[in-house]
Design an enzyme around this catalytic site. Structure first.
Site, mmCIF file in Angstrom:
data_model
loop_
_atom_site.group_PDB
_atom_site.id
_atom_site.type_symbol
_atom_site.label_atom_id
_atom_site.label_comp_id
_atom_site.label_asym_id
_atom_site.label_seq_id
_atom_site.Cartn_x
_atom_site.Cartn_y
_atom_site.Cartn_z
ATOM 1 C CB THR A 145 2.454 0.757 -4.815
ATOM 2 O OG1 THR A 145 2.441 2.191 -4.697
ATOM 3 C CG2 THR A 145 1.324 0.166 -3.982
ATOM 4 C CB ILE A 151 -0.959 -0.015 1.220
ATOM 5 C CG1 ILE A 151 -1.949 1.156 1.168
ATOM 6 C CG2 ILE A 151 -0.209 -0.072 2.529
ATOM 7 C CD1 ILE A 151 -3.094 1.040 2.188
ATOM 8 C CB CYS A 152 0.999 4.198 0.755
ATOM 9 S SG CYS A 152 1.523 5.923 0.875
ATOM 10 N N GLY A 153 3.459 4.020 -0.426
ATOM 11 C CA GLY A 153 4.836 4.067 -0.886
ATOM 12 C C GLY A 153 5.420 2.718 -1.215
#
Length: 207
Positions: free
Chosen positions: A112, A108-110
């Site tokens: 990725t 999730i988020c960074g």
């Protein structure tokens, strides 16, 4: 279901590192733990880390000691360090070994962006905070970017930082914790505050 490790007989591993985003994985880990999955934290080393919210976390094991065959799932939360240093690249490389072994990964988020830099999103449908965030990594997977709250492609789950409930939904689906009407009710309750979902969850024994 085993009381400590869930259906697979193996724990779920949550990556922990300095500046990790506290809010992104709480729904997933809490619900997994409530349904019998052991959650084990994995740090860069055995040394404590601090989340972006200042929480001190003592890892259960160091990344070097983690093997895909010993895990049901690797969860990679976002963190400032994904975008400011290469310190977390070993976690993305571990994600590659998990996916190569057929063991699920949820990012999730960074995180990725970390996977994008490793080429792990080039041939898989995925999402993130926004498409141009991943494009800045120089990855070749832009054509597989999906505008959605969370995306599952095979053994990989991705989501953006504002979608912790959708992220958890995909993890719960992937691990077979909930499905169908019950999964939909769980999502409606926690994402939309839909009190009508209580009846479905209560009937299914999912509260």
């Amino acid at each position: 279901m085993n009381a400590t490790t869930g259906r697979s007989g193996k724990p779920v591993h949550l990556a922990v590192y300095d500046t990790l985003a506290d809010w992104e994985t709480g729904h997933a880990t809490a619900q997994l733990a409530r349904t019998g999955h052991e959650i084990r934290t994995v740090g860069p080393s055995a040394a404590p880390v601090r989340s972006v919210g200042g929480l001190r976390i003592q890892p259960d094991l160091a990344l070097d000691d983690l093997r895909p065959e010993d895990s049901a799932l690797l969860i990679l939360p976002g963190a400032d360090l994904w975008d400011t240093t290469d310190d977390l690249a070993p976690f993305a490389r571990t994600a590659r070994s998990f996916l190569d072994a057929g063991v699920p990964v949820a990012a999730i988020c960074g995180a990725t962006a970390g996977l994008a830099r490793q080429g792990l999103l080039d041939d898989r449908d995925h999402t993130s905070a926004v498409s141009f965030y991943l494009a800045a990594t120089g990855y070749a997977g832009g054509g597989r970017y999906v505008e959605a709250d969370a995306v599952t492609d095979g053994a990989l789950v991705t989501a953006g930082p504002t979608e912790p409930v959708a992220f958890a939904r995909e993890i719960l689906r992937l691990l077979g914790v909930y499905e169908g009407e019950v999964l939909d009710a769980w999502f409606r309750l926690f994402h939309h505050s839909d009190v009508s979902a209580y009846a479905v969850l209560e009937k299914a024994g999912a509260l």
